[in-house]
Design a protein around this motif. Structure first.
Motif, mmCIF file in Angstrom:
data_model
loop_
_atom_site.group_PDB
_atom_site.id
_atom_site.type_symbol
_atom_site.label_atom_id
_atom_site.label_comp_id
_atom_site.label_asym_id
_atom_site.label_seq_id
_atom_site.Cartn_x
_atom_site.Cartn_y
_atom_site.Cartn_z
ATOM 1 N N GLY A 1 -6.109 5.063 1.870
ATOM 2 C CA GLY A 1 -5.625 3.728 1.545
ATOM 3 C C GLY A 1 -5.218 3.571 0.101
ATOM 4 N N SER A 2 -4.752 2.369 -0.210
ATOM 5 C CA SER A 2 -4.190 2.093 -1.529
ATOM 6 C C SER A 2 -4.550 0.687 -1.973
ATOM 7 C CB SER A 2 -2.662 2.225 -1.493
ATOM 8 O OG SER A 2 -2.252 3.470 -0.978
ATOM 9 N N ASP A 3 -4.281 0.429 -3.238
ATOM 10 C CA ASP A 3 -4.362 -0.918 -3.775
ATOM 11 C C ASP A 3 -2.961 -1.354 -4.205
ATOM 12 O OD1 ASP A 3 -7.017 -1.336 -3.379
ATOM 13 O OD2 ASP A 3 -7.626 -0.925 -5.433
ATOM 14 N N GLU B 1 6.394 1.352 -6.633
ATOM 15 C CA GLU B 1 5.774 1.503 -7.952
ATOM 16 C C GLU B 1 4.527 0.639 -8.099
ATOM 17 O OE1 GLU B 1 9.443 -1.211 -8.505
ATOM 18 O OE2 GLU B 1 8.902 0.603 -7.417
ATOM 19 N N ASP B 2 4.321 -0.283 -7.151
ATOM 20 C CA ASP B 2 3.141 -1.139 -7.212
ATOM 21 C C ASP B 2 1.932 -0.535 -6.498
ATOM 22 O OD1 ASP B 2 4.605 -2.986 -8.591
ATOM 23 O OD2 ASP B 2 5.037 -4.243 -6.850
ATOM 24 N N ILE B 3 2.136 0.566 -5.793
ATOM 25 C CA ILE B 3 1.069 1.117 -4.955
ATOM 26 C C ILE B 3 0.207 2.090 -5.757
ATOM 27 C CG2 ILE B 3 0.542 2.476 -2.905
ATOM 28 C CD1 ILE B 3 3.167 1.483 -1.705
ATOM 29 N N VAL B 4 -1.092 1.897 -5.705
ATOM 30 C CA VAL B 4 -2.048 2.785 -6.369
ATOM 31 C C VAL B 4 -2.918 3.419 -5.292
ATOM 32 C CG1 VAL B 4 -3.928 2.964 -8.027
ATOM 33 C CG2 VAL B 4 -2.073 1.318 -8.414
ATOM 34 N N THR B 5 -2.683 4.699 -5.017
ATOM 35 C CA THR B 5 -3.438 5.392 -3.978
ATOM 36 C C THR B 5 -4.871 5.625 -4.441
ATOM 37 O OG1 THR B 5 -1.458 6.489 -3.171
ATOM 38 C CG2 THR B 5 -3.563 7.462 -2.544
ATOM 39 N N LYS B 6 -5.813 5.294 -3.575
ATOM 40 C CA LYS B 6 -7.230 5.443 -3.914
ATOM 41 C C LYS B 6 -7.755 6.797 -3.437
ATOM 42 C CE LYS B 6 -9.273 2.488 -5.539
ATOM 43 N NZ LYS B 6 -9.843 1.210 -5.112
#
Length: 218
Positions: free
Chosen positions: A125-127, A137-142
């Motif tokens: 998942g991501s934040d 560019e807004d997606i931060v993979t956890k």
């Protein structure tokens, strides 16, 4: 009271991956908490796969195979599976996963979904710092957490979703699979966003439970 699980998945022209996937889950055939394994073939023309699915449907009572003449896409296919599933928990898997530890996977899912306000669990998942924007560019993979732990996320990748069936709109809940995201992409983010909108939580589980090969299932 013992809770029951429905395991659901889509297939589409992926015999090699699907064979490995279903073989990794044979433990569930003899485990009474697994009520059903429902497979929807999404318009395959691969004869070997279709023959194998027909054999599974005929020979294994717990496995129910549905055949579509056309490719419904991911959202429509999953909605059909969710509508049919009757277990207390629904575990939606892509058909290119390998379940590494079948009993621990379901026990970990059940434990996670009993946490306060936890509505959705999965394997990756991501934040989204600026959600509801879903620009890449807004997606931060956890990072996947350590074994036996979990990490809260905004978005749970659709290759593995697990949730209580009571939370679906068909059973009086708030969640539904939105068909407008067919044929593919963003249906998993929308499902996760529904969880966030009602103030509930999503999480990803730790290493050592399930492996994803990333192949076509739509």
């Amino acid at each position: 009271m013992k809770m029951s699980f429905s395991i659901v998945m889509l297939t589409q022209n992926n015999m090699e991956q699907f064979y490995k996937c279903i073989h990794s889950m044979f433990f569930y055939i003899g485990w009474d908490i697994v009520k059903e394994i429902i497979i929807l073939d999404n318009g395959s023309d691969q004869k070997e796969l279709l023959q194998f699915l027909k054999q599974l449907d005929k020979q294994v009572g717990k496995i129910n195979v549905i055949f579509s003449d056309v490719n419904l896409g991911v959202a429509k296919g999953r909605k059909q599976l969710f509508d049919i599933a009757t277990g207390d928990y629904i575990v939606s898997l892509d058909s290119d996963v390998i379940v590494i530890n079948p009993p621990l996977l379901l026990k970990t899912i059940q434990t996670a979904l009993e946490l306060e306000d936890m509505y959705l669990v999965g394997g990756g998942g991501s934040d989204f710092p600026y959600w509801p924007s879903i620009e890449m560019e807004d997606i931060v993979t956890k990072d996947i957490p350590d074994e036996g732990k979990y990490t809260i996320v905004d978005d749970v990748a659709g290759w593995f979703h697990a949730f209580k069936s009571a939370n679906l709109t068909k059973n009086g809940g708030e969640l539904y699979m939105d068909e407008q995201f067919s044929p593919f992409w963003a249906e998993d983010s929308d499902f996760s966003f529904q969880v966030k909108q009602i103030g509930k939580k999503s999480c990803i589980l730790g290493h050592g439970l399930i492996f994803h090969a990333w192949s076509s299932c739509d």
